[in-house]
Design a protein around this motif. Sequence first.
Motif, short mmCIF file in Angstrom:
data_model
loop_
_atom_site.label_atom_id
_atom_site.label_comp_id
_atom_site.label_asym_id
_atom_site.label_seq_id
_atom_site.Cartn_x
_atom_site.Cartn_y
_atom_site.Cartn_z
N ASP A 9 37.46 8.29 63.55
CA ASP A 9 36.39 9.29 63.72
C ASP A 9 36.94 10.71 63.61
O ASP A 9 36.18 11.67 63.68
N ARG A 10 38.25 10.83 63.44
CA ARG A 10 38.88 12.15 63.37
C ARG A 10 38.47 12.84 62.08
O ARG A 10 38.67 12.33 60.99
N GLU A 11 37.88 14.01 62.23
CA GLU A 11 37.38 14.73 61.06
C GLU A 11 38.45 15.63 60.46
O GLU A 11 39.12 16.38 61.16
N ASN A 13 38.40 18.45 57.49
CA ASN A 13 37.37 19.21 56.79
C ASN A 13 37.80 19.76 55.44
O ASN A 13 36.96 20.12 54.63
N PHE A 105 41.76 8.72 59.73
CA PHE A 105 40.80 9.82 59.70
C PHE A 105 39.48 9.30 59.14
O PHE A 105 39.42 8.21 58.57
N ASP A 106 38.44 10.09 59.31
CA ASP A 106 37.11 9.74 58.82
C ASP A 106 37.03 10.08 57.34
O ASP A 106 36.77 11.22 56.96
N HIS A 109 33.55 11.38 55.97
CA HIS A 109 33.31 12.79 56.29
C HIS A 109 34.07 13.69 55.30
O HIS A 109 33.50 14.65 54.77
N LEU A 110 35.33 13.37 55.05
CA LEU A 110 36.13 14.21 54.15
C LEU A 110 35.63 14.12 52.71
O LEU A 110 35.54 15.14 52.02
N ASP A 112 32.64 13.64 51.78
CA ASP A 112 31.42 14.45 51.77
C ASP A 112 31.75 15.94 51.76
O ASP A 112 31.17 16.71 50.98
N LYS A 113 32.68 16.37 52.60
CA LYS A 113 33.08 17.78 52.67
C LYS A 113 33.63 18.27 51.33
O LYS A 113 33.43 19.41 50.95
#
Length: 116
Positions: A9-11, A13, A105-106, A109-110, A112-113
């Motif tokens: 869940d670690r984002e 960015n 890590f997530d 999320h990455l 998507d970023k």
Amino acid sequence: MSYCRGLRDREVNQVDDSYFNSLTDAQKSKVLGILLFKASDRCYAYEEAQYFKFVIRTNDADGMKILKLASFAPQQTEASKAIIDSLDSKEVERLSNTEQFSTPFDIIHLLDKLGL
């Protein structure tokens, strides 16, 4: 095990790395997948080794099935193999050892970023 799962869940960015930023989007996606695999493998290594020893010592049938499944390399398309072959393995390993990517890590999320 729960510690490693929690790290997923670690984002992250952004990635401020000249090698990574020089890659195509397809290469970046592959690199991130490799980095997540390496980080997860590193994080779970002790528990995995203990489980393997237990299965081998006890000759646990269900455990042996799991070990056999886990030992097979994932299937890859020719296009995927070509992308992986185009990567600099030393650079990927270097990234894998950075603080940013040394633990799970997530990835969603990455991706998507980064717009991947």
